[in-house]
Design a protein around this motif. Sequence first.
Motif, PDB file in Angstrom:
ATOM      1  N   GLU A   1       0.860  -1.185   0.000  1.00  0.00           N
ATOM      2  CA  GLU A   1       0.000   0.000   0.000  1.00  0.00           C
ATOM      3  C   GLU A   1       0.896   1.235   0.000  1.00  0.00           C
ATOM      4  OE1 GLU A   1      -2.951   1.833  -0.776  1.00  0.00           O
ATOM      5  OE2 GLU A   1      -3.600  -0.164  -0.120  1.00  0.00           O
ATOM      6  N   SER A   2       0.369   2.357  -0.467  1.00  0.00           N
ATOM      7  CA  SER A   2       1.161   3.588  -0.486  1.00  0.00           C
ATOM      8  C   SER A   2       0.629   4.569   0.543  1.00  0.00           C
ATOM      9  CB  SER A   2       1.130   4.219  -1.882  1.00  0.00           C
ATOM     10  OG  SER A   2      -0.197   4.534  -2.245  1.00  0.00           O
ATOM     11  N   LEU A   3       1.487   5.472   0.979  1.00  0.00           N
ATOM     12  CA  LEU A   3       1.090   6.538   1.885  1.00  0.00           C
ATOM     13  C   LEU A   3       0.728   7.754   1.045  1.00  0.00           C
ATOM     14  CD1 LEU A   3       0.940   7.106   4.991  1.00  0.00           C
ATOM     15  CD2 LEU A   3       3.118   8.320   4.703  1.00  0.00           C
ATOM     16  N   LEU A   4      -0.484   8.246   1.208  1.00  0.00           N
ATOM     17  CA  LEU A   4      -0.980   9.296   0.324  1.00  0.00           C
ATOM     18  C   LEU A   4      -0.537  10.689   0.737  1.00  0.00           C
ATOM     19  CD1 LEU A   4      -3.114   9.692  -2.122  1.00  0.00           C
ATOM     20  CD2 LEU A   4      -4.569  10.586  -0.313  1.00  0.00           C
ATOM     21  N   SER A   5      -0.568  10.993   2.049  1.00  0.00           N
ATOM     22  CA  SER A   5      -0.394  12.393   2.461  1.00  0.00           C
ATOM     23  C   SER A   5       0.239  12.522   3.832  1.00  0.00           C
ATOM     24  CB  SER A   5      -1.755  13.100   2.470  1.00  0.00           C
ATOM     25  OG  SER A   5      -2.610  12.501   3.445  1.00  0.00           O
ATOM     26  N   ASN A   6       0.728  13.723   4.113  1.00  0.00           N
ATOM     27  CA  ASN A   6       1.229  14.104   5.428  1.00  0.00           C
ATOM     28  C   ASN A   6       0.722  15.520   5.701  1.00  0.00           C
ATOM     29  OD1 ASN A   6       2.626  14.204   7.867  1.00  0.00           O
ATOM     30  ND2 ASN A   6       4.578  14.764   6.916  1.00  0.00           N
ATOM     31  N   GLN A   7      -0.023  15.693   6.801  1.00  0.00           N
ATOM     32  CA  GLN A   7      -0.584  17.000   7.124  1.00  0.00           C
ATOM     33  C   GLN A   7       0.252  17.679   8.206  1.00  0.00           C
ATOM     34  OE1 GLN A   7      -4.321  18.717   9.615  1.00  0.00           O
ATOM     35  NE2 GLN A   7      -4.833  17.042   8.211  1.00  0.00           N
ATOM     36  N   PHE A   8       0.585  18.960   7.994  1.00  0.00           N
ATOM     37  CA  PHE A   8       1.361  19.708   8.985  1.00  0.00           C
ATOM     38  C   PHE A   8       1.158  21.208   8.751  1.00  0.00           C
ATOM     39  CE2 PHE A   8       3.965  18.372   5.402  1.00  0.00           C
ATOM     40  CZ  PHE A   8       4.516  19.563   4.934  1.00  0.00           C
ATOM     41  N   GLU A   9       1.745  22.012   9.606  1.00  0.00           N
ATOM     42  CA  GLU A   9       1.540  23.467   9.523  1.00  0.00           C
ATOM     43  C   GLU A   9       2.641  24.148   8.708  1.00  0.00           C
ATOM     44  OE1 GLU A   9       0.914  27.313  12.512  1.00  0.00           O
ATOM     45  OE2 GLU A   9       0.403  25.284  13.179  1.00  0.00           O
TER      46      GLU A   9
END
Length: 372
Positions: free
Chosen positions: A204-212
């Motif tokens: 599976e792949s990692l789609l996103s990373n959320q940060f400021e």
Amino acid sequence: MLTMAMIQLFWAVILIGTTTSNAFKNPQPSSRSFALNLKPTFAPDFYDKYDHENDFRIPNRIGFTMDKWNGKEDPADVLDSIVEAGITFLSCSDDSDKDLLGSAISKQEYEVLVACSYNARFKFSGGEGSIVNAMEESLRKLTSISEAKLLQARASRFSLISLNSIADGLLECIDEGFCEHAGVIDMAPGKLRSMVRKMEQRDESLLSNQFEFNLVNRKNEKWIRKCKDLGVIPLIRNPLGKDLLASARWTSDDPLYQGKRSFSNKKLEKYEPLHSMQFGILEKVQKRVGVGADRGPDLKDYRARRYEGKKKKSGKVTPAQIAINYVIAKGGVPLVDIYDEETADELIGCVGWKLEKDEVDLLDQASELSKM
């Protein structure tokens, strides 16, 4: 003598009667609703030729949240205007009023790309099971969708839930049909690389990373670059900064906004170089993209249709829109907080134009000056 057709008909009647009878006698309630057959919005995606990080597309490279909604209008009507404008990515957090959002989403004609989140920051046990349970609960409250596009998991050094458990939990949510894709929140580049590897080991792949990241807090700029190197979408929280400082609604010349003072004169004077630059650039952008200006063919029809002849949506560029488009220009996907009708209109006004490279460079320099 019974023919084969008569026998088949006989069993068909029996089966239908049994199924119908059981359905009425023993209704099976479900915590998850059926998937809505919604159509994509007609609005253009001005980033359709963008060099995206992976195969997932967030239209116009912009999303929004309604976690702090306190507007007077029906949120379903506001959501409809936003989605109709080509902004379809909605991020929900633990603070979201999911009953309100679920009701608003259920009234939409066009598809809304919903992202949910799981906060493991202060959780010390539970592992992958807690992630699955939290996701199922989120979907139960949203009611109008049976599957989110994205589940984002947040962990930190205060949590004893390992990266392996988070990866397993995200994968189980995908396998169970609760979400299509997996992402993380506030994961530093070193851990992010490890997380990408763990997901790949699970096919599976990692789609996103959320940060400021924003004009008044650019310390995570290298995180954006690292995300792109790893094929991960950088989702940007607080694109207008803490207390909306990067919106330039409060300035040293005008320290009140809607009768409120949110910052000291000393702080506003410190950020005067940045705010002045935002106002200077918006004048250039207004001439380039405003209603009645010499616009490109894609933007001309779109902005004219959305703004001309409308009182509320004047089409004027604001310093907040400069700050939001700055984040897009740096490679991030801003998740803009929508509080009321005004901020929704401002979000819609971000679509259809881009900052030029020299304008981004000037904003970088002004931001650096304001830190001194």
